[in-house]
Design a protein around this motif. Sequence first.
Motif, PDB file in Angstrom:
ATOM      1  N   SER A  54     -20.831  -5.625   9.905  1.00  0.00           N
ATOM      2  CA  SER A  54     -22.028  -4.910   9.454  1.00  0.00           C
ATOM      3  C   SER A  54     -23.283  -5.726   9.733  1.00  0.00           C
ATOM      4  CB  SER A  54     -21.937  -4.621   7.962  1.00  0.00           C
ATOM      5  OG  SER A  54     -21.992  -5.833   7.221  1.00  0.00           O
ATOM      6  N   LYS A  55     -24.447  -5.097   9.637  1.00  0.00           N
ATOM      7  CA  LYS A  55     -25.718  -5.790   9.836  1.00  0.00           C
ATOM      8  C   LYS A  55     -25.889  -6.915   8.815  1.00  0.00           C
ATOM      9  CE  LYS A  55     -29.418  -3.488  10.940  1.00  0.00           C
ATOM     10  NZ  LYS A  55     -30.631  -2.608  10.899  1.00  0.00           N
ATOM     11  N   GLU A  56     -25.517  -6.629   7.562  1.00  0.00           N
ATOM     12  CA  GLU A  56     -25.665  -7.634   6.508  1.00  0.00           C
ATOM     13  C   GLU A  56     -24.755  -8.828   6.757  1.00  0.00           C
ATOM     14  OE1 GLU A  56     -26.044  -7.864   1.644  1.00  0.00           O
ATOM     15  OE2 GLU A  56     -25.130  -6.090   2.572  1.00  0.00           O
ATOM     16  N   GLN A  57     -23.523  -8.551   7.151  1.00  0.00           N
ATOM     17  CA  GLN A  57     -22.582  -9.638   7.413  1.00  0.00           C
ATOM     18  C   GLN A  57     -23.031 -10.479   8.613  1.00  0.00           C
ATOM     19  OE1 GLN A  57     -18.494  -8.616   8.548  1.00  0.00           O
ATOM     20  NE2 GLN A  57     -17.742 -10.058   7.014  1.00  0.00           N
ATOM     21  N   LYS A  58     -23.611  -9.840   9.610  1.00  0.00           N
ATOM     22  CA  LYS A  58     -24.116 -10.571  10.776  1.00  0.00           C
ATOM     23  C   LYS A  58     -25.280 -11.478  10.380  1.00  0.00           C
ATOM     24  CE  LYS A  58     -22.715  -7.160  14.256  1.00  0.00           C
ATOM     25  NZ  LYS A  58     -23.178  -6.138  15.222  1.00  0.00           N
ATOM     26  N   ARG A  59     -26.124 -11.018   9.452  1.00  0.00           N
ATOM     27  CA  ARG A  59     -27.230 -11.854   8.983  1.00  0.00           C
ATOM     28  C   ARG A  59     -26.707 -13.061   8.211  1.00  0.00           C
ATOM     29  NH1 ARG A  59     -31.225  -6.971   6.851  1.00  0.00           N
ATOM     30  NH2 ARG A  59     -32.178  -6.473   8.881  1.00  0.00           N
ATOM     31  N   ILE A  60     -25.709 -12.842   7.388  1.00  0.00           N
ATOM     32  CA  ILE A  60     -25.113 -13.952   6.642  1.00  0.00           C
ATOM     33  C   ILE A  60     -24.447 -14.931   7.604  1.00  0.00           C
ATOM     34  CG2 ILE A  60     -23.319 -14.569   4.966  1.00  0.00           C
ATOM     35  CD1 ILE A  60     -23.941 -11.911   3.547  1.00  0.00           C
ATOM     36  N   ALA A  61     -23.853 -14.409   8.675  1.00  0.00           N
ATOM     37  CA  ALA A  61     -23.251 -15.267   9.690  1.00  0.00           C
ATOM     38  C   ALA A  61     -24.305 -16.165  10.337  1.00  0.00           C
ATOM     39  CB  ALA A  61     -22.553 -14.414  10.755  1.00  0.00           C
ATOM     40  N   LYS A  62     -25.495 -15.626  10.589  1.00  0.00           N
ATOM     41  CA  LYS A  62     -26.586 -16.419  11.148  1.00  0.00           C
ATOM     42  C   LYS A  62     -27.000 -17.538  10.203  1.00  0.00           C
ATOM     43  CE  LYS A  62     -28.741 -12.874  14.085  1.00  0.00           C
ATOM     44  NZ  LYS A  62     -29.982 -12.096  14.346  1.00  0.00           N
ATOM     45  N   ILE A  63     -27.026 -17.221   8.915  1.00  0.00           N
ATOM     46  CA  ILE A  63     -27.378 -18.239   7.913  1.00  0.00           C
ATOM     47  C   ILE A  63     -26.349 -19.368   7.925  1.00  0.00           C
ATOM     48  CG2 ILE A  63     -27.655 -18.677   5.441  1.00  0.00           C
ATOM     49  CD1 ILE A  63     -28.654 -15.776   5.180  1.00  0.00           C
TER      50      ILE A  63
END
Length: 258
Positions: A54-63
């Motif tokens: 998901s978009k949210e999970q991808k953002r957390i992955a970037k973090i």
Amino acid sequence: AALNRLVKEAKGELVVRLDARTHIELDYVERIVQLSQKENVANVGGVQIPVGDSKEQKRIAKIMQHPLSFGGGKFRNLNYTGPSDSVYLGAFSRKMMFQEPWFDEKHPKISEDSDVNFRIRQSGGRVLVDSSIQVQHFPRESLRDFFKLCLNYGVGRGLFFVKHKRFSALRQLVLPSSFLFSLILFAFGFLFPLLHLTLLAVGSTYLGLVVTVSIKLADIGGKGIIYLMTGFIGCHIFWTLGFIKSFQIYNHNLRFNL
């Protein structure tokens, strides 16, 4: 305890660890076995690559991938191959490991990867990471769950510290020392107002760094930047709270074991 049970059940000379949120290539086991045999060390591992659906999970992955969150361990570096203080997952050589149990059951919330790899190095063994072996890791699906993870990471690192009376890497000093430094500036700032200005300057520099990194990593749109900023700041806050909480947990475990 479950990890130790699995080690006892394993029959081979090499014990390969995989976690539930891990996705590996079809030749992963073959390559990591070859690496272990070639290097002849106690533990070998690849590089962790956070990914998401998901978009949210991808953002957390970037973090998680960025050094600003967890300090940029060598097992997160896509360009590093060589000795490391710890690895992601790993393949353990029985003949080069210390006596079982490998994993600490007295402090169940300890950072078991850091603890076991630290004890490997203390006993004269070597730990190696090879960036040519890449392992995908699917992080938590929401910021709330990610912050819980950061809290647990802080607890795990704190338990490691109170057990071994040291950190396994200098980068792990940053958040605890920053928290202590900020408290000192705040407390003594009532006597010396210049210290409050210093604290304000330090805080502004930190916030500026978070904003800069978030803008660089964010997808198009202001919401992405705010999400990443919240993620980085929350990661640091909850990790630090977990680190502080670990001292309470350690004392409780000590009394319980006695």
